[in-house]
Structures are given as structure tokens and as C-alpha cells.
Design a protein around this motif. Structure first.
Motif, PDB file in Angstrom:
ATOM      1  N   GLN A   6     -18.951  45.508  13.881  1.00 39.19           N
ATOM      2  CA  GLN A   6     -19.555  44.440  13.084  1.00 39.19           C
ATOM      3  C   GLN A   6     -18.481  43.612  12.383  1.00 39.19           C
ATOM      4  O   GLN A   6     -18.561  42.381  12.340  1.00 39.19           O
ATOM      5  CB  GLN A   6     -20.527  45.028  12.057  1.00 39.19           C
ATOM      6  CG  GLN A   6     -21.820  45.511  12.672  1.00 39.19           C
ATOM      7  CD  GLN A   6     -22.753  46.124  11.636  1.00 39.19           C
ATOM      8  OE1 GLN A   6     -22.336  46.493  10.541  1.00 39.19           O
ATOM      9  NE2 GLN A   6     -24.021  46.240  11.999  1.00 39.19           N
ATOM     10  N   ASN A   7     -17.474  44.284  11.848  1.00 42.18           N
ATOM     11  CA  ASN A   7     -16.375  43.586  11.186  1.00 42.18           C
ATOM     12  C   ASN A   7     -15.628  42.694  12.182  1.00 42.18           C
ATOM     13  O   ASN A   7     -15.276  41.550  11.876  1.00 42.18           O
ATOM     14  CB  ASN A   7     -15.419  44.595  10.540  1.00 42.18           C
ATOM     15  CG  ASN A   7     -14.335  43.920   9.724  1.00 42.18           C
ATOM     16  OD1 ASN A   7     -14.551  42.855   9.164  1.00 42.18           O
ATOM     17  ND2 ASN A   7     -13.174  44.546   9.658  1.00 42.18           N
ATOM     18  N   LEU A   8     -15.409  43.214  13.368  1.00 47.48           N
ATOM     19  CA  LEU A   8     -14.731  42.448  14.410  1.00 47.48           C
ATOM     20  C   LEU A   8     -15.553  41.215  14.796  1.00 47.48           C
ATOM     21  O   LEU A   8     -15.005  40.116  14.954  1.00 47.48           O
ATOM     22  CB  LEU A   8     -14.492  43.338  15.633  1.00 47.48           C
ATOM     23  CG  LEU A   8     -13.638  42.762  16.750  1.00 47.48           C
ATOM     24  CD1 LEU A   8     -12.244  42.421  16.245  1.00 47.48           C
ATOM     25  CD2 LEU A   8     -13.559  43.755  17.903  1.00 47.48           C
ATOM     26  N   LEU A   9     -16.857  41.374  14.923  1.00 48.54           N
ATOM     27  CA  LEU A   9     -17.726  40.244  15.256  1.00 48.54           C
ATOM     28  C   LEU A   9     -17.719  39.188  14.151  1.00 48.54           C
ATOM     29  O   LEU A   9     -17.702  37.987  14.431  1.00 48.54           O
ATOM     30  CB  LEU A   9     -19.153  40.727  15.518  1.00 48.54           C
ATOM     31  CG  LEU A   9     -19.367  41.483  16.827  1.00 48.54           C
ATOM     32  CD1 LEU A   9     -20.786  42.045  16.896  1.00 48.54           C
ATOM     33  CD2 LEU A   9     -19.084  40.598  18.020  1.00 48.54           C
ATOM     34  N   VAL A  10     -17.706  39.620  12.907  1.00 48.21           N
ATOM     35  CA  VAL A  10     -17.659  38.686  11.781  1.00 48.21           C
ATOM     36  C   VAL A  10     -16.342  37.910  11.809  1.00 48.21           C
ATOM     37  O   VAL A  10     -16.323  36.689  11.605  1.00 48.21           O
ATOM     38  CB  VAL A  10     -17.849  39.424  10.436  1.00 48.21           C
ATOM     39  CG1 VAL A  10     -17.510  38.519   9.262  1.00 48.21           C
ATOM     40  CG2 VAL A  10     -19.267  39.951  10.317  1.00 48.21           C
ATOM     41  N   GLN A  11     -15.245  38.610  12.073  1.00 43.94           N
ATOM     42  CA  GLN A  11     -13.943  37.940  12.154  1.00 43.94           C
ATOM     43  C   GLN A  11     -13.924  36.917  13.286  1.00 43.94           C
ATOM     44  O   GLN A  11     -13.422  35.798  13.121  1.00 43.94           O
ATOM     45  CB  GLN A  11     -12.827  38.964  12.364  1.00 43.94           C
ATOM     46  CG  GLN A  11     -12.513  39.801  11.149  1.00 43.94           C
ATOM     47  CD  GLN A  11     -11.434  40.837  11.443  1.00 43.94           C
ATOM     48  OE1 GLN A  11     -10.915  40.916  12.558  1.00 43.94           O
ATOM     49  NE2 GLN A  11     -11.093  41.637  10.441  1.00 43.94           N
ATOM     50  N   MET A  12     -14.467  37.298  14.428  1.00 42.69           N
ATOM     51  CA  MET A  12     -14.502  36.379  15.570  1.00 42.69           C
ATOM     52  C   MET A  12     -15.368  35.163  15.257  1.00 42.69           C
ATOM     53  O   MET A  12     -15.008  34.031  15.587  1.00 42.69           O
ATOM     54  CB  MET A  12     -15.023  37.100  16.813  1.00 42.69           C
ATOM     55  CG  MET A  12     -14.047  38.110  17.378  1.00 42.69           C
ATOM     56  SD  MET A  12     -14.722  39.060  18.750  1.00 42.69           S
ATOM     57  CE  MET A  12     -15.041  37.794  19.939  1.00 42.69           C
ATOM     58  N   GLN A  13     -16.505  35.395  14.613  1.00 42.48           N
ATOM     59  CA  GLN A  13     -17.388  34.290  14.260  1.00 42.48           C
ATOM     60  C   GLN A  13     -16.702  33.346  13.269  1.00 42.48           C
ATOM     61  O   GLN A  13     -16.803  32.126  13.394  1.00 42.48           O
ATOM     62  CB  GLN A  13     -18.687  34.823  13.666  1.00 42.48           C
ATOM     63  CG  GLN A  13     -19.690  33.727  13.359  1.00 42.48           C
ATOM     64  CD  GLN A  13     -21.010  34.284  12.838  1.00 42.48           C
ATOM     65  OE1 GLN A  13     -21.142  35.479  12.593  1.00 42.48           O
ATOM     66  NE2 GLN A  13     -21.981  33.408  12.675  1.00 42.48           N
ATOM     67  N   THR A  14     -15.990  33.898  12.308  1.00 48.14           N
ATOM     68  CA  THR A  14     -15.274  33.087  11.324  1.00 48.14           C
ATOM     69  C   THR A  14     -14.196  32.246  12.005  1.00 48.14           C
ATOM     70  O   THR A  14     -14.064  31.048  11.727  1.00 48.14           O
ATOM     71  CB  THR A  14     -14.646  33.987  10.245  1.00 48.14           C
ATOM     72  OG1 THR A  14     -15.678  34.756   9.627  1.00 48.14           O
ATOM     73  CG2 THR A  14     -13.924  33.166   9.200  1.00 48.14           C
ATOM     74  N   ARG A  15     -13.454  32.858  12.891  1.00 47.32           N
ATOM     75  CA  ARG A  15     -12.407  32.119  13.613  1.00 47.32           C
ATOM     76  C   ARG A  15     -13.010  31.030  14.491  1.00 47.32           C
ATOM     77  O   ARG A  15     -12.491  29.917  14.566  1.00 47.32           O
ATOM     78  CB  ARG A  15     -11.571  33.076  14.457  1.00 47.32           C
ATOM     79  CG  ARG A  15     -10.670  33.962  13.636  1.00 47.32           C
ATOM     80  CD  ARG A  15      -9.859  34.882  14.506  1.00 47.32           C
ATOM     81  NE  ARG A  15      -9.042  35.781  13.698  1.00 47.32           N
ATOM     82  CZ  ARG A  15      -8.358  36.793  14.184  1.00 47.32           C
ATOM     83  NH1 ARG A  15      -8.383  37.048  15.490  1.00 47.32           N
ATOM     84  NH2 ARG A  15      -7.639  37.558  13.394  1.00 47.32           N
ATOM     85  N   PHE A  16     -14.095  31.355  15.156  1.00 49.00           N
ATOM     86  CA  PHE A  16     -14.763  30.371  16.006  1.00 49.00           C
ATOM     87  C   PHE A  16     -15.258  29.197  15.169  1.00 49.00           C
ATOM     88  O   PHE A  16     -15.108  28.033  15.555  1.00 49.00           O
ATOM     89  CB  PHE A  16     -15.921  31.027  16.757  1.00 49.00           C
ATOM     90  CG  PHE A  16     -16.645  30.091  17.677  1.00 49.00           C
ATOM     91  CD1 PHE A  16     -16.114  29.763  18.916  1.00 49.00           C
ATOM     92  CD2 PHE A  16     -17.848  29.524  17.296  1.00 49.00           C
ATOM     93  CE1 PHE A  16     -16.774  28.889  19.764  1.00 49.00           C
ATOM     94  CE2 PHE A  16     -18.515  28.648  18.136  1.00 49.00           C
ATOM     95  CZ  PHE A  16     -17.981  28.330  19.371  1.00 49.00           C
ATOM     96  N   GLN A  17     -15.849  29.489  14.025  1.00 47.67           N
ATOM     97  CA  GLN A  17     -16.345  28.437  13.138  1.00 47.67           C
ATOM     98  C   GLN A  17     -15.201  27.550  12.657  1.00 47.67           C
ATOM     99  O   GLN A  17     -15.315  26.328  12.642  1.00 47.67           O
ATOM    100  CB  GLN A  17     -17.079  29.053  11.937  1.00 47.67           C
ATOM    101  CG  GLN A  17     -17.697  28.038  11.005  1.00 47.67           C
ATOM    102  CD  GLN A  17     -18.816  27.257  11.658  1.00 47.67           C
ATOM    103  OE1 GLN A  17     -19.541  27.774  12.509  1.00 47.67           O
ATOM    104  NE2 GLN A  17     -18.955  26.001  11.279  1.00 47.67           N
ATOM    105  N   THR A  18     -14.081  28.157  12.297  1.00 51.30           N
ATOM    106  CA  THR A  18     -12.914  27.397  11.839  1.00 51.30           C
ATOM    107  C   THR A  18     -12.390  26.495  12.954  1.00 51.30           C
ATOM    108  O   THR A  18     -12.104  25.313  12.725  1.00 51.30           O
ATOM    109  CB  THR A  18     -11.802  28.354  11.365  1.00 51.30           C
ATOM    110  OG1 THR A  18     -12.312  29.166  10.307  1.00 51.30           O
ATOM    111  CG2 THR A  18     -10.589  27.590  10.873  1.00 51.30           C
ATOM    112  N   MET A  19     -12.288  27.038  14.157  1.00 52.91           N
ATOM    113  CA  MET A  19     -11.813  26.233  15.285  1.00 52.91           C
ATOM    114  C   MET A  19     -12.785  25.100  15.590  1.00 52.91           C
ATOM    115  O   MET A  19     -12.362  23.974  15.875  1.00 52.91           O
ATOM    116  CB  MET A  19     -11.610  27.110  16.524  1.00 52.91           C
ATOM    117  CG  MET A  19     -10.397  28.009  16.433  1.00 52.91           C
ATOM    118  SD  MET A  19      -9.921  28.813  17.985  1.00 52.91           S
ATOM    119  CE  MET A  19     -11.427  29.505  18.564  1.00 52.91           C
TER     120      MET A  19
END
Length: 70
Positions: A6-19
Motif C-alpha cells: 500500500q505504501n509503495l502504491l501511494v508513493q507511485m501515485q504521488t510520483r505519477f501525480q507530480t509528473m
């Protein structure tokens, strides 16, 4: 293990949103620059028209040689 995923998915989502936000920002910036370029081109065209200059058409045909068979 579930918390890690879940933490990994949140990090990926945050990075995707930033990009995504960065890409949208760059696209908006490019649109603004294109608009400015278009205005500059129109200003130059108007300036050329005000000077009375007319663009010349380029002729792709080669000049014909004079007939020297006489």
C-alpha cells in the motif's frame, strides 16, 4: 507485507501525480509561447505590409537558354 504494498502504491501515485502536473504545466507554457510567437509573426507581417514591401514568389523553373542554332 500489505502495508508495504500500500505504501509503495501511494508513493507511485504521488510520483505519477507530480509528473502529470509537470507535463500539464509544460504544455500550458508551450501554448503560451506559441501564442506569443504567433502574435510576433502577425506583427512582423503587419510591419512588412506597412512598409509597402511585397513578398516575392520563388520560381522553381530554371531559366531557358537562348537558342544559339541560328
Amino acid at each position: 507485507m500489505t502495508a508495504f504494498v500500500q505504501n509503495l502504491l501511494v508513493q507511485m501515485q504521488t510520483r505519477f501525480q507530480t509528473m502529470s502536473e509537470n507535463i500539464i504545466s509544460k504544455i500550458d507554457e508551450m501554448g503560451t509561447r506559441i501564442d506569443e510567437l504567433e502574435m510576433s509573426i502577425n506583427d512582423l507581417k503587419a510591419e512588412i505590409g506597412a512598409d509597402g514591401m511585397t513578398p516575392t514568389k520563388v520560381n522553381d523553373e530554371e531559366p531557358k537558354a537562348a537558342d544559339s542554332s541560328s
